[in-house]
Each structure stands twice: as structure tokens, then as C-alpha cells.
Design an enzyme around this catalytic site. Structure first.
Site, PDB file in Angstrom:
ATOM      1  N   PHE A 135       0.830  -1.204   0.000  1.00 29.01           N
ATOM      2  CA  PHE A 135       0.000   0.000   0.000  1.00 29.01           C
ATOM      3  C   PHE A 135       0.864   1.253   0.000  1.00 29.01           C
ATOM      4  O   PHE A 135       1.823   1.359   0.767  1.00 29.01           O
ATOM      5  CB  PHE A 135      -0.884   0.060   1.250  1.00 29.01           C
ATOM      6  CG  PHE A 135      -1.958  -0.979   1.322  1.00 29.01           C
ATOM      7  CD1 PHE A 135      -3.169  -0.798   0.677  1.00 29.01           C
ATOM      8  CD2 PHE A 135      -1.769  -2.141   2.066  1.00 29.01           C
ATOM      9  CE1 PHE A 135      -4.166  -1.752   0.761  1.00 29.01           C
ATOM     10  CE2 PHE A 135      -2.759  -3.096   2.152  1.00 29.01           C
ATOM     11  CZ  PHE A 135      -3.967  -2.906   1.499  1.00 29.01           C
ATOM     12  N   ASP A 136       0.498   2.219  -0.826  1.00 27.93           N
ATOM     13  CA  ASP A 136       0.977   3.575  -0.638  1.00 27.93           C
ATOM     14  C   ASP A 136       0.218   4.154   0.559  1.00 27.93           C
ATOM     15  O   ASP A 136      -0.788   3.593   0.990  1.00 27.93           O
ATOM     16  CB  ASP A 136       0.719   4.398  -1.906  1.00 27.93           C
ATOM     17  CG  ASP A 136       1.132   5.852  -1.746  1.00 27.93           C
ATOM     18  OD1 ASP A 136       2.211   6.105  -1.197  1.00 27.93           O
ATOM     19  OD2 ASP A 136       0.342   6.726  -2.149  1.00 27.93           O
ATOM     20  N   LYS A 137       0.677   5.280   1.085  1.00 19.43           N
ATOM     21  CA  LYS A 137       0.013   5.863   2.256  1.00 19.43           C
ATOM     22  C   LYS A 137      -0.986   6.944   1.876  1.00 19.43           C
ATOM     23  O   LYS A 137      -2.197   6.757   1.998  1.00 19.43           O
ATOM     24  CB  LYS A 137       1.046   6.429   3.245  1.00 19.43           C
ATOM     25  CG  LYS A 137       0.410   7.000   4.528  1.00 19.43           C
ATOM     26  CD  LYS A 137       1.453   7.609   5.424  1.00 19.43           C
ATOM     27  CE  LYS A 137       1.973   8.935   4.905  1.00 19.43           C
ATOM     28  NZ  LYS A 137       0.933  10.015   4.903  1.00 19.43           N
ATOM     29  N   VAL A 145      -1.070  -0.853  -4.479  1.00 21.78           N
ATOM     30  CA  VAL A 145      -2.190   0.081  -4.473  1.00 21.78           C
ATOM     31  C   VAL A 145      -1.634   1.483  -4.278  1.00 21.78           C
ATOM     32  O   VAL A 145      -0.961   1.756  -3.281  1.00 21.78           O
ATOM     33  CB  VAL A 145      -3.194  -0.245  -3.347  1.00 21.78           C
ATOM     34  CG1 VAL A 145      -4.441   0.625  -3.496  1.00 21.78           C
ATOM     35  CG2 VAL A 145      -3.566  -1.719  -3.354  1.00 21.78           C
TER      36      VAL A 145
END
Length: 622
Positions: free
Chosen positions: A307-309, A500
Site C-alpha cells: 500500500f501507498d500511504k 495500491v
């Protein structure tokens, strides 16, 4: 397996008419004429099929259509014209059945293409004129009437927009947006007319990108669908061995014909594409655009997610909590510079800076000579002065400074600002975790994900503060776009990986992942184009929905193939031992085809996935 499109719609009439004429002649005792009618009516179908086979072979494709052609040819050669015309009729009719099934499966995706707006009302010299959507330019003033589809991405200039986003996102409730709100193209105006200022060309807007992705998705061919081509030669050899063996051992050529007729391999040819396309259509209905059958297959096999933040695990709606100007600068001056530069960036933080400045009534300036370093910062000229905003490291490097007092991260998102060649201060922002994120991570693990990783370009303190208490296996911070790609590569030792993200800086990692997922309505154009899957609704819980749809579609495809080929094999064995005549074999095979297609269409269903109800969607996961 497809006939030439213009011929396919009419070719079924030949064997149907021939079959009826033959039966009428048979009733009047004209058996030879009946047999001739059946044979001649078979030839058009066989001819078209042979042309298709030749075209495929020239492209280097060896397909299972050859078995169907052999079965019709053998039936004619060995004096079984009734079996030949039954195969021809069922085969041609199967094309129509396949077309119907695919149209039904693609219906939700096709709806997106059919509703694309062709024209719009534009203000010109105080008058309203109807113009083609492709002629709209950024800055044009448009009138969006009640019932109109938003033609381009824009900002509400006057009035209130009440938008139906259901066709894009699956959300049933309309969204209300006031003046200054940025809205994506493709939504339907359910309220009163309002004025819209165009922000992008139609071809660069969200909806146009979605239409291109849908069109590409409909033309794709999945690896499972290519299985038929890959094993066509082996299947043909097995079929010929069984047919030849039955003839040699029994001395009865009709047994060989019966084997060939039953061997027509429609279950493998039809089941896989229909099930996968049905799954893609089901996903589109839920606001999940899967670009290809191959991507849907990979979704079903995922083992790790990166995951990106910002804008992904977080809402992306970071709020300005503190502005600390350096000596000689004011808070409003810092915000004006940051927001002015932020107007050209697609990053969600830039959007929030612009929104904050507008809320405070600060007049923004259009920047010039702008350059954006993805995930790092933006430079440009505002009012004749060079301005820089971004991460502290990026700004200090541009200023050729080593350190500015007090710049150490506090666990919050901090934007450094430079005016001219001087450090001007910082803007501190707080991003919040998406509601329901812990439940989301738990649901992902329940659906077979064994590795969950947070990969961000933010400082480690920011990432760790945000992710405290989350069920993550690793937190990777202070990453460049290239380093994010390395995180994806490292995770692939656990199996297929999903990435993502929503920003330009995520594009390399999205491309490197087995499945890249972009946040469609809030993400950058680069991430949307690079990704394999686009979430048209800003809700991460749709990842669970996507996984479940993919698993179910793949399971149905495999089930249809195994059962269909299994039944065909049993029929071939029965035919080899004289248990089925050629006509009975043809009827049996077509009954199997119908059952396989109907089973594959179960992938359109949404009540249960893999035997379990879909987990309820929270109201504010995005």
C-alpha cells in the site's frame, strides 16, 4: 472460434433451412434428396469455418476449431450427413449463444461506453452554444443542465451540483457539491442546472480515460483463455488417436465420426472467456474497473499487497494544522505560494493546500516554468520569484542547504516552503487513516493475503504514527519511486503482489507489481494508465470485493472446463465403443455446451462469492 462477424449472424440460417427441408423430403420418402439437402446445407458453415482456421494459422494461432471442421468433414465423407448438419447447426447456433452470453456479461462495462457525452452547452460571448465535447478547452464556462452527463473534469463555478455517480462507482446515493468543488467527468446531474469551469480537455478527463480502459479490457484475452490454443495440438492428437483406434478395432467408420463429433471442444473455448468477462462486468458494476482477463486471473492468485500511504490507506484529505513561517515571512504568504504551485500538481496534498487557501480567501497566482519531481516536490515561478515546496530534503537540496533548524519530523506531514533562495517556513498537515482500515486488512487476510506492507515516501515517524496498531507485516518509509519498485520486487517471493497507489510517484511500482491498483477518481492520470485495476469509487473495501469476484470467476471457469471436458471425454469413450451414434454424439456435445455457458454466466451473480456472503461495505471506507 468466432466466425467472420458479418457472416456469423446469417450463416445459421443455412443448416437450419437444410435440416427442415431434409426432414420434409424424408417424410415423403425421398431419402437420397434429404441426405443431399443436409450435406449441401452443411457446406457453407464448413467453408466459413475453414476460412477462419486459415486466417488463424497465418497469424500463428493453432486453435481447436480444427476438431469441429474435422467432425463435419468426416461425417460428410463417411455418409453421415444428418450428423454433419446437426454439428453445423449447433456450431453456428453456438456462436449466437456465445455472442449473447458475452453481451450479457459485458453489459455493465458496455454501459460506460454508450453513455459518453457527445456535446455540451458552452458560454460564448454571453450566448449558449452547443459544441462537441472534444472542442471544450480548459477554462471554458459550461452549463450543465439537469440530466446531463458531466463531459469534462471541472470545477463548480456557480450553483450546487447534485451528482449521481452510480454508473462510475456503484454508489446509489447522489453527492452534493458546492461552488469550488472539483468534479470528475462521467457523473450524471440529478439536480438543478449549474455552471462548470472546464479544467481539462475531454480526452484527458477521468471519464475518457475510463472509456479507453473499458475498450481495452473488452479486447483483452486472458491466459486461461489461451489455454485452449496452447493445448489444441495435444487435444487434436488424442481425438484422432481415439477416433482412429475406434475405427481400426471395430471396422466401423461411424464410430470414428461419433468420436470426432463429441470431441468438439466448446467447453474450453466458451467457458473461460465468458466466466472472466462476466467477472469483469460484475466488478464494473461495483465500481471496480479490471482492464483485462489476465488481471482478473492474477487477482484470484494474490498473496501480498503493498500500500501507498497518502490517498490510499489514508483519506488523503490532510488538514492544515499549523503554519510556521521563518523570520520575515507570514503564514498567508507561505500558504499562497504553496497553493499557487500546488494548482499544477495532481498530488492529493496539493489539492488540500489549494482548498485551504481558497477557504481562507487567499488569491492564488498561476505559476510558470513549473517542474514537479514525483513524490518529492514542485518548483516554479510565482509573481516573478522562484518558489519551491515539498519534502524538507528536496527543498534543502534545491537551496543547497544542509539543515534548517527544527525541521525534524514530528510524526505529522510537513511541507517545506522556499521563496526566492530563502527557506520561508513549513506547513504542517495531518492526514487521517481511512475509517474501517483495520477491518479491511483483516478481510484481506481472510481472502488469502499473507503479506501486507506499507510503502511511503514520507518520513518513518509519519508512517509509524499513522500505522500504529494496524496489522501490517512491514513499514517501508523515506522511499523514492524506484525504491517502492524494489519493495514490490522483494514481496514477490511470497507470491503474486498487488500494489495500491494514487500518485505519479506510484506509477513505476504499479507497473512492477503483478496487479497494480489505482484510485481512479482521485489518482493521477499516470497511475490510472499504468494500473491493471482502477477503483472508480474512493473506497478501499472494494479491494476485498475485487478479490472475491476474481476468485469466484476463476473457480467457475475452471469448474466449467473440468466438467465440460470431462463429460466430453466420457462421451468420446462411449462413442468409441459404439454407445453413441454420430447424431446422438452431436446432440450430447451441444447439450454440454449450453450447460457450460449457463454455468459460466453464474460469475455475474453478486449474492455470494466463493460460497460466502460478501462482507458488508462500510459507509466511509473512502
Amino acid at each position: 472460434m468466432a466466425f467472420i462477424p458479418t457472416v456469423k449472424r446469417s450463416i445459421v440460417a443455412c443448416p437450419l433451412a437444410g435440416l427442415l427441408i431434409g426432414f420434409c423430403l424424408h417424410q415423403f420418402g425421398e431419402d437420397e434428396l434429404a441426405r443431399s439437402a443436409w450435406a449441401w446445407a452443411t457446406l457453407p458453415v464448413l467453408a466459413v469455418l475453414c476460412v477462419e482456421i486459415v486466417i488463424a494459422l497465418r497469424r500463428g494461432e493453432f486453435g481447436l476449431d480444427i476438431v469441429a471442421a474435422l467432425s463435419m468433414s468426416a461425417a460428410l465423407v463417411f455418409g453421415e450427413p444428418l450428423a454433419a448438419i446437426v454439428v453445423a447447426l449447433m456450431y453456428a447456433g453456438g456462436q449466437h449463444l456465445e455472442d449473447f452470453a458475452e453481451r450479457r456479461a459485458r453489459s455493465d462495462m458496455t454501459a460506460l461506453l454508450d453513455r459518453a457525452p457527445r456535446s455540451v452547452m458552452r458560454y460564448e460571448n454571453g450566448q449558449l452554444c452547443t459544441v462537441a465535447t472534444e472542442l471544450v478547452l480548459p477554462g471554458d464556462a459550461l452549463l450543465i443542465r439537469s440530466g446531463d452527463i458531466i463531459p469534462v473534469d471541472g470545477r463548480v463555478a456557480h450553483g450546487t451540483a447534485v451528482l449521481d455517480m452510480s454508473a462510475l462507482t456503484g454508489e446509489a446515493l447522489p453527492q452534493r457539491m458546492g461552488e469550488g468543488a472539483v468534479i470528475a467527468s462521467g457523473a450524471l446531474n440529478r439536480g438543478d442546472a449549474f455552471d462548470l469551469t472546464a479544467l481539462r480537455l475531454a480526452r484527458d478527463s477521468v471519464y475518457a480515460g475510463i472509456v479507453r480502459l473499458v475498450d481495452a479490457a473488452q479486447k483483452s484475452k486472458a491466459p486461461m483463455a489461451r489455454l485452449a490454443d496452447r493445448y489444441a495440438l495435444a487435444f487434436l492428437v488424442v481425438t484422432l488417436v481415439m477416433a482412429g483406434g475406434a475405427w481400426w478395432l471395430s471396422g466401423d467408420a461411424s464410430r470414428a465420426v461419433a468420436v470426432l463429433v463429441v470431441a468438439t471442444p466448446c467447453p474450453l473455448l466458451l467457458a473461460v472467456p465468458i466466466a472472466l468477462v462476466a467477472g469483469m462486468s460484475r466488478a464494473a458494476k461495483a465500481g471496480i474497473l479490471i482492464k483485462s482477463g489476465a488481471a482478473l486471473e492474477k487477482l484470484a492468485l494474490l498473496r501480498a499487497i503493498v500500500f501507498d500511504k497518502t490517498g490510499t490507506l489514508t483519506s488523503g484529505s490532510a488538514e492544515v494544522v499549523e503554519i510556521t513561517p521563518a523570520a520575515g515571512f507570514s503564514a498567508n504568504e507561505l500558504l499562497r505560494v504553496a497553493a499557487s504551485l500546488g494548482q499544477i500538481s495532481n498530488h492529493i496534498v496539493s489539492h488540500q493546500l489549494v482548498s485551504e487557501a481558497r477557504q481562507r480567501g487567499i488569491e492564488l497566482v498561476i505559476p510558470t516554468d513549473v517542474s514537479e519531481a514525483a513524490g518529492e516536490g514542485v518548483t516554479g515561478f510565482v509573481g516573478g520569484k522562484r518558489m519551491i515546496i515539498g519534502k524538507f530534503g528536496f527543498v534543502l537540496k534545491q537551496l543547497r542547504l544542509e539543515q534548517v533548524g527544527g525541521e525534524e519530523p514530528s510524526g505529522l506531514l510537513q511541507i517545506a516552503v522556499a521563496i526566492g533562495q530563502r527557506y520561508a517556513g513549513r506547513i504542517v498537515m495531518s492526514d487521517r487513516l481511512r475509517h474501517g482500515t483495520p477491518d479491511l486488512l483483516h478481510a484481506l487476510r481472510e481472502n488469502g493475503i499473507v503479506r501486507l506492507i506499507l510503502a511511503t515516501g514520507d518520513h518513518r515517524a509519519v508512517a509509524e504514527t499513522l500505522a500504529a496498531g494496524l496489522d501490517l507485516d512491514a513499514i517501508e518509509a523515506d522511499l523514492t519511486p524506484a525504491q517502492k519498485t524494489g519493495v514490490v520486487a522483494a514481496a514477490q517471493r511470497y507470491g503474486p503482489v498487488m500494489m495500491v497507489g494514487d500518485g505519479v510517484n506510484d506509477s513505476p511500482a504499479l507497473a512492477a507489481a503483478d496487479v497494480g491498483v489505482a484510485m481512479g477518481l482521485s489518482g493521477s492520470a499516470a497511475s490510472i494508465e499504468t494500473a491493471d485495476v482502477v477503483l472508480l469509487v474512493d473506497r478501499l473495501d472494494r479491494l476485498v470485493t475485487a478479490l472475491q469476484i476474481a476468485k469466484r470467476s476463476r473457480a467457475i471457469a475452471i469448474q466449467s472446463v473440468v466438467v465440460g471436458i470431462g463429460l466430453s471425454t466420457l462421451g468420446m469413450i462411449a462413442a468409441a465403443f459404439g454407445g453413441l451414434s454420430p447424431v446422438e454424439g452431436a446432440l450430447l456435445q451441444e447439450a454440454i455446451d449450453v450447460a457450460v455457458i449457463l454455468n459460466a454466466l453464474r460469475a455475474l451473480g453478486d449474492r455470494h462469492v466463493l460460497g460466502r456472503p460478501l462482507r458488508p461495505q462500510t459507509d466511509d471506507v473512502g
